[in-house]
Design an enzyme around this catalytic site. Structure first.
Site, short mmCIF file in Angstrom:
data_model
loop_
_atom_site.label_atom_id
_atom_site.label_comp_id
_atom_site.label_asym_id
_atom_site.label_seq_id
_atom_site.Cartn_x
_atom_site.Cartn_y
_atom_site.Cartn_z
N HIS A 180 1.08 -1.39 -0.57
CA HIS A 180 -0.06 -0.38 -0.29
C HIS A 180 0.59 1.34 -0.35
O HIS A 180 1.57 1.56 0.82
CB HIS A 180 -0.76 0.08 0.90
CG HIS A 180 -0.69 -0.01 2.48
ND1 HIS A 180 -0.05 1.31 3.30
CD2 HIS A 180 -0.39 -1.09 3.37
CE1 HIS A 180 0.52 1.17 3.99
NE2 HIS A 180 -0.35 -0.90 4.37
N ASP A 213 6.94 0.53 6.53
CA ASP A 213 5.29 0.46 6.28
C ASP A 213 4.06 1.35 5.62
O ASP A 213 4.27 2.21 5.53
CB ASP A 213 4.50 0.93 7.85
CG ASP A 213 2.90 -0.16 7.92
OD1 ASP A 213 2.57 -0.10 6.81
OD2 ASP A 213 2.37 0.07 8.92
N GLU A 254 -4.80 1.90 2.41
CA GLU A 254 -5.03 0.77 3.82
C GLU A 254 -4.97 1.61 5.23
O GLU A 254 -5.79 0.95 6.01
CB GLU A 254 -3.55 -0.13 3.11
CG GLU A 254 -3.45 -1.25 3.92
CD GLU A 254 -3.08 -1.15 5.54
OE1 GLU A 254 -3.34 -2.44 6.22
OE2 GLU A 254 -2.61 -0.64 5.96
N GLU A 255 -4.51 2.26 5.78
CA GLU A 255 -4.12 2.72 7.23
C GLU A 255 -5.44 3.40 7.46
O GLU A 255 -5.51 3.21 8.42
CB GLU A 255 -3.13 3.89 7.08
CG GLU A 255 -1.93 3.28 6.92
CD GLU A 255 -1.01 2.22 7.74
OE1 GLU A 255 -1.42 1.43 8.48
OE2 GLU A 255 0.14 2.05 7.52
N ASP A 299 3.01 -6.14 3.13
CA ASP A 299 2.11 -5.47 4.16
C ASP A 299 3.07 -5.42 5.72
O ASP A 299 2.52 -5.11 6.67
CB ASP A 299 1.06 -4.96 4.65
CG ASP A 299 0.76 -3.86 5.05
OD1 ASP A 299 1.31 -3.16 5.03
OD2 ASP A 299 -0.11 -3.87 5.30
N HIS A 355 4.24 2.72 12.17
CA HIS A 355 3.33 4.37 12.39
C HIS A 355 3.82 4.64 13.46
O HIS A 355 3.38 5.69 14.51
CB HIS A 355 2.44 3.88 13.23
CG HIS A 355 1.48 2.88 12.52
ND1 HIS A 355 0.13 2.24 13.35
CD2 HIS A 355 1.34 2.26 11.28
CE1 HIS A 355 -0.78 1.31 11.69
NE2 HIS A 355 0.18 1.50 11.04
#
Lengths: 464, 464
Positions: B281, B293, B327-328, B355, B428
């Site tokens: 993504h 990520d 996606e997030e 991912d 994140h």
């Protein structure tokens, strides 16, 4: 563990059920050892102290002495049966002033300073340095083929590590000959200095030190490593014009010093004469703080003993942690230990060295004396179902320098094998520090070694 | 490949020899794909651009748009058959001003600012912030059991990731419920705000964002993550005295924006209707630069197509790279893709999502529709001898959020599975940048996916 009556009957009367029962029990116990190590370990704290408080621990330095004292004290807190220091004379090499390697008066680029480090054991150039034309070779054999053309030259061994080797240690093994023997080989033909490309798959500005060995057939000449990017630059420039380089280092060998291997053991309750060794090496290079090489291995080995005590497990065999001195530039600690052990007619049924960093465990290399290897390896392989859930496997291969001399005792030798991809990013450099060691990965390494030690202790490796 | 006459005869007339011949040929070709990827890859350069030049790529932002444009251009240089953008409406959430989370007037410690980040999708507190007493819970169920006692409170979900889970994604899965649903659950009982412990096994000062979902049964309330060390501090303080916390964030949802999935494909020469998807993504969180990520996953997928072209390999099936948007915090890209693909009566014989970061490959999780899974998985397992030399294995398990909706097409879904130990150190956070991605590890990931794609393409996954 609770038994049903049926389970109890089966366990008592059916060998297969007994074997399964044992395997279940082992699986539970190994799971417990992992849980315990992942929630209550000291290895990360120990590593912080060894690296941040003590620093680089080159043999013969005050830092190496401090590391002996510190790890002795830490082992002494674990409630072991014996903790002792084994004296060993070590070479004391000194890097001296910051090294200078300079391309001199290039037509295209003027003068350029390269990122360089003297190789360990290297002699110095003298205070005024030396300047000479550079000849590039890829291999020791290429140096041989140039022979007398090397007279008066600085020989540049530009041997890249092969990026297609999945295990970076294989690439290191193929390329390291030039670092170890390049200076002597070049000197045989009258060269005045040796430069080697740093041993890493990365292209960067960081030079990697490491030992050079002066063979008896040639005069020692100064030997220095340059970073891979500088090796690329020098190589490119040599295609375009003759290049002269100025070298200056004040490295020197200071003579021998007294140092120690640090040893602690839990004596076996049933077969105390069968020793299971876990070890790493306490010395490191002077640049960086030796976190992966080999602070990680030392704290792995120490943690194995700590966890055994913490679990309240009473080993049948003697579990001994050995932190070897002087692996990097002499292997004196290893040699002293083997001689002492052989002289005392000791028997190491197994030895496990951790000297490939503190990364996620993949398994163990296994080595041993030809006479016994196959039978003993077969026995170890039976344990794989208990180790595979933790991502561990065995493969035949060399164990570790410090324990290699124990092969004559005919036990089994294991090398702890973590993931190898990042090791040579840091190996023998100023950036091998605690910030590049991941705590969980380090703990998993200790748990992996601990689990293998448990299985060796419980079942033994002796064959009829 | 050269044949001996005997080999040729055997290959023609003996099915077993033919199978062995094919396997040897496959082993050579996979080795070639690895060599090629480890010596000539673009994935690291692409990742540098995506992260250093473009930066965090939250859906709806100019950076996300720049990433669409950049990856479209890069795919367009690869000589694919088609490269296109698939429109998708995405939510545009904005973090707003730096968050404030402050313990107010503690008797023991005075006022203390905590390291905090709003959770994605969170509403703001309004410009004046809000202050309320804190109640700590471990789980959503504990919040339920406190019920009306949460009215007017800030509920602190202090749910540590379980360090004994070897695969950190399992620990994440067990702990993430509180981050996703904590705010809504607390709000149901009248809470005014939610704080969650950051999802990492580390103890440090770095807060981890991630999405919160407001369910329809409760009013939205502000939701923020605090670092694990601050979670420990807050928890300790709550044992000693009542604690009030001041929250201020100006996060808000701005409404929908047009964005795109980026798609490129090589059309199959024999079975073009059978699609093999590789994807990651393209969006990331706004803090950090989304390197692991999921910049890594995007460049993995792009590299697979690049290497296929570079090898001169002409696939039988259609190989399609899809870089999903959003996606997030919405999965809009995935949903739009599934709907479009289903509407066009497409058939994905396989889809592989990356991912889980750019670490050393360990294998693939495999998932699929109940009706076909066992038969197809059995077929894939036959390839294991070709993948195991590269440290790869298969295990049953979820594939990836963006491809999960393709399950109804009854192909096989794979999740690329690298080593998991370090992923949640960075996930994140502001430190998920290119400096924590190792080039070799990244390249090995692309090579692993490429090898699997080759085998699926050559042998297919269809069963009679």
């Amino acid at each position: 563990m609770r038994y049903t009556l049926l389970g109890l009957l089966l366990a008592l009367f059916c060998p297969l059920a007994r074997a399964q029962e044992a395997q279940t029990e082992d699986a539970f116990f190994i799971r417990k050892l992992y849980d315990q190590t992942l929630t209550n370990s000291s290895c990360s704290d120990w590593l912080q102290y060894l690296t941040r408080r003590i620093g680089g621990r080159l043999s013969g330095t005050p830092q190496a002495a401090a590391a002996v004292e510190y790890t002795y004290q830490m082992l002494d807190t674990l409630g072991l049966d014996t903790v002792w220091l084994q004296p060993v004379m070590v070479p004391h090499w000194e890097r001296g002033e910051p090294e200078q390697v300079r391309i001199v008066n290039s037509l295209k680029m003027g003068s350029i300073d390269l990122n360089a480090l003297s190789l360990g054991n290297s002699i110095g150039t003298g205070p005024r340095g030396l300047t000479a034309p550079v000849v590039e070779v890829r291999t020791l054999e290429e140096a041989d083929s140039l022979g007398e053309q090397l007279r008066g030259k600085i020989v540049f061994f530009n041997t890249p590590m092969d990026p297609t080797e999945l295990n970076t240690f294989n690439a290191y093994g193929k390329a390291a000959g030039a670092r170890v023997y390049g200076a002597s080989r070049a000197s045989k033909y009258g060269a005045v200095g040796a430069l080697v490309r740093s041993l890493t798959t990365r292209l960067d500005d960081i030079p990697h030190t490491g030992s050079t060995v002066y063979t008896e057939d040639a005069l020692p000449i100064p030997a220095l490593a340059i970073s891979t990017l500088d090796a690329e630059l020098l190589s490119q420039l040599l295609k375009e014009e003759p290049v002269r380089v100025y070298l200056r280092n004040t490295s020197r060998m200071l003579g021998e010093k007294l140092s120690y291997n640090v040893i602690g053991e839990i004596r076996g309750s049933v077969h105390p004469e069968e020793i299971i060794l876990v070890g790493g090496h306490l010395d490191s290079w002077d640049v960086g703080t030796g976190a992966h090489d080999d602070g990680a291995g030392c704290v792995h080995a120490m943690e194995v003993l700590r966890q055994i005590k913490l679990a309240g497990y009473r080993p049948k065999r003697t579990i001994r942690c050995v932190l070897f001195m002087n692996e990097e530039n002499g292997l004196r600690g290893g040699r002293a230990y083997w001689e002492w052990s052989d002289a005392g007619q000791e028997y190491h049924t197994a030895a496990i060295e951790s000297d490939r960093g503190g990364f996620t465990p993949r398994g163990f290399t296994v080595d041993g004396h030809d006479e016994v290897f196959n039978a003993k390896f077969k026995k170890a392989i039976e344990w794989l179902p208990l180790l595979e859930p933790y991502g561990l496997s065995f493969r035949k291969g060399g164990s570790g320098a410090d324990i290699s001399g124990l092969k004559s005792q005919k036990g089994l030798l294991f090398g702890f094998e973590p993931d190898s991809q990042r090791y040579f990013d840091y190996h023998h450099t100023p950036i091998d520090g605690p910030d590049v060691v991941n705590r969980r990965e380090l703990e998993l390494g200790a748990a992996a070694m601990l689990s293998l030690v448990y299985l060796i202790d419980k079942y033994g490796l002796e064959v009829e």
